[in-house]
Motif scaffolding. Structure first.
Motif, short mmCIF file in Angstrom:
data_model
loop_
_atom_site.label_atom_id
_atom_site.label_comp_id
_atom_site.label_asym_id
_atom_site.label_seq_id
_atom_site.Cartn_x
_atom_site.Cartn_y
_atom_site.Cartn_z
N ALA A 81 -31.97 15.22 41.89
CA ALA A 81 -31.08 14.69 40.85
C ALA A 81 -31.19 13.18 40.77
O ALA A 81 -31.27 12.59 39.69
CB ALA A 81 -29.64 15.10 41.13
N THR A 85 -32.59 11.01 37.53
CA THR A 85 -31.87 9.92 36.89
C THR A 85 -32.69 8.64 36.89
O THR A 85 -32.73 7.91 35.89
CB THR A 85 -30.52 9.67 37.58
N HIS A 126 -32.84 18.93 34.07
CA HIS A 126 -31.48 18.36 34.07
C HIS A 126 -30.46 19.43 34.43
O HIS A 126 -29.58 19.21 35.26
CB HIS A 126 -31.17 17.77 32.70
N ASP A 127 -30.56 20.59 33.79
CA ASP A 127 -29.59 21.65 34.02
C ASP A 127 -29.69 22.23 35.43
O ASP A 127 -28.71 22.77 35.96
CB ASP A 127 -29.76 22.76 32.99
N TYR A 130 -28.26 19.28 37.84
CA TYR A 130 -26.87 18.95 37.58
C TYR A 130 -26.05 20.19 37.23
O TYR A 130 -25.19 20.15 36.37
CB TYR A 130 -26.78 17.93 36.45
N HIS A 133 -22.49 19.26 37.87
CA HIS A 133 -22.27 17.85 37.57
C HIS A 133 -20.79 17.59 37.29
O HIS A 133 -20.16 18.30 36.51
CB HIS A 133 -23.09 17.47 36.33
N ASN A 144 -19.19 9.73 39.58
CA ASN A 144 -20.40 10.25 38.95
C ASN A 144 -21.40 9.10 38.80
O ASN A 144 -21.60 8.57 37.71
CB ASN A 144 -20.04 10.84 37.58
N ASP A 146 -24.66 8.79 38.77
CA ASP A 146 -25.84 8.93 37.90
C ASP A 146 -25.48 8.69 36.44
O ASP A 146 -26.16 7.95 35.73
CB ASP A 146 -26.46 10.31 38.08
N LYS A 147 -24.41 9.33 35.99
CA LYS A 147 -23.96 9.12 34.61
C LYS A 147 -23.56 7.66 34.41
O LYS A 147 -23.85 7.05 33.38
CB LYS A 147 -22.77 10.03 34.31
#
Length: 214
Positions: A81, A85, A126-127, A130, A133, A144, A146-147
């Motif tokens: 992950a 990112t 991504h799915d 995360y 997530h 969070n 990464d976001k």
């Protein structure tokens, strides 16, 4: 009686021995190969169906090598992950970097279009990385990271544009709205199995700029 001796053959100097090749690959190369193998298997057959033995077999290493880097698949998934990112951010940074430093509209447009294109191209991974997530409560939240890293990148563009008078000075609110809008409409494009993202990405960028009053 004179005896004639045969001429001696002069052999050329022997070439120096070739340097010994390292028996093992550098740790960072081995780690990258291990993660690449896991990523491929997770995409092909899913996380639950993939075993540590599957990963090490594809990477060509012993099981002990896996556990040297990761206590379990869960920790490897977290590392994947983080790598996802980092690569996502790098693709956006590259697109924005092609614009002139003070072309704030162009930089925002490049960020949005690269975001759409990259997300569409990598949504399956991504799915996977995360799956669980967590939602962040804001740009400055540590819940969070990464976001928040992507939001910070977008926020810097919006703050620069606001300082230059390109749009109203609400970079934090605008970053949250644009981030959510871009990922929301791209999720819809994924569900619709959109093939060509260029025109769609341009339309999304236009909509974001209109939202800012451009």
């Amino acid at each position: 009686m004179t005896t004639t001796r045969p001429a001696q053959t002069v052999l050329p100097d022997a070439a120096p021995p070739a340097p010994a090749r390292p028996r093992t690959k550098p740790a960072e190369v081995r780690l990258d190969e291990l993660m690449a193998a896991a990523e491929r298997l997770f995409l092909d057959q899913g996380v639950e169906a993939t075993t540590v033995s599957d990963i090490t077999a594809l990477a060509g290493v012993a099981k002990g090598t896996f556990y040297h880097y990761f206590p379990s698949k869960h920790e490897m998934l977290a590392a994947l992950a983080a790598r996802y990112t980092a690569r996502f951010l790098a693709s956006l940074e590259t697109a924005v970097g092609l614009c002139m430093p003070h072309d704030w509209e162009g930089r925002l447009r490049a960020w949005v279009q690269a975001n759409v294109a990259t997300y569409l191209a990598t949504w399956r991974l991504h799915d996977i990385v995360y799956t669980h997530h967590r939602r962040s409560i804001g740009i400055d939240s540590t819940d969070n990271p990464d976001k928040n890293a992507i939001l910070a990148q977008l926020g810097a563009i919006l703050a620069g544009g606001a300082a230059a008078g390109a749009w109203p000075a609400q970079p934090r609110l605008a970053a949250l709205m644009i981030y959510s809008a871009v990922h929301g409409v791209t999720d819809d494009a994924i569900a619709a199995q959109l093939d060509d993202s260029s025109a769609f990405a341009a339309d999304v960028a236009d909509a974001c700029l209109r939202m800012l009053g451009r």
